[in-house]
Design an enzyme around this catalytic site. Sequence first.
Site, PDB file in Angstrom:
ATOM      1  N   GLY A 211      -7.128  -0.795 -21.550  1.00  0.00           N
ATOM      2  CA  GLY A 211      -5.866  -1.148 -22.192  1.00  0.00           C
ATOM      3  C   GLY A 211      -5.224   0.045 -22.882  1.00  0.00           C
ATOM      4  N   ASP A 212      -6.034   0.855 -23.534  1.00  0.00           N
ATOM      5  CA  ASP A 212      -5.528   2.068 -24.184  1.00  0.00           C
ATOM      6  C   ASP A 212      -5.002   3.050 -23.145  1.00  0.00           C
ATOM      7  OD1 ASP A 212      -6.587   0.903 -26.508  1.00  0.00           O
ATOM      8  OD2 ASP A 212      -8.513   1.905 -26.197  1.00  0.00           O
TER       9      ASP A 212
END
Length: 304
Positions: free
Chosen positions: A249-250
């Site tokens: 996600g990052d």
Amino acid sequence: MIYTLTLNPALDYFLTFDSFVEGNLNTPKETYKLPGGKGINVSKILKNFDTESTCLGFIGGFTGEFIKNTLTHDGLNTKFFSVKDDTRINIKINNNGLESEIAGTSPTISKDNMQELLNFLKNNLKEGDILALSGSVPSSLPASIYADIIDTIPKGVRVILDTRGLPFEAALKKGVFLIKPNRDEINEFFNSNFATTEELIQAGKKLQNMGAQNVLISLGAKGSIFITEKEIFISGVPKGTLISSNGSGDSMIGGFIYGLNKNLSLKECYEIGIASGSATAFSKGLATFDTMTNLLKDIEITRL
């Protein structure tokens, strides 16, 4: 300039076992330590893509020194503010493919520490800069901290918000450029059970009405939805073998910011974000520029 803020960084200690047996003495077959934190991961991705950013946050003790020294050695820019307590240690266990995590206790961050950060942001950020506000808020800080930061920084700074709960709600009301909730976070926020694409799009539009210009909803292996002020896109994920979802996600945010910094269209930013998140999921570690670009050709985006 690009800045990433991690209020609650960690020393992540990874241990891999063929068979972990609770209650027994277990010896891992592999261990390694990395600086952890959502904003830090975003900066790592940007560095892998040959894009400069500055990591901001609070660190303390020998664990904090490890984070700072490791990032500096890897060529990342840092501006950390010192606290009295040790930075936390997170334990990440891979037991023959089953991933578990033990989150460490956060250090206490004083009002003076917080004011030091706010002063830096007020005096250094300028219109056109990008600021990624990522991750959880330590209990010693007010839930309004991200909202307070948005009130402090100059107008025209593009804020990317990736958090949940009260800090998310308070910051959202101030107005942000992009949010990246996943389906569970949306359902948690609205206390609902949105499941279909149509339901999630409607939820994303509600979030726009609450203060987000753009909403990127990640759906894991089922792809993602991207809602801009004028368009709606959906996409699956490219084919690959999942190695670890940690940091994907990052990486998606890092890829999106990379495109934004290159003045690419929002659709192109979205495409690079998908490729970045997927490349990390298919890798041992975070995506590189090559692993990201190798997936671009396999991404299919549909405009609704």
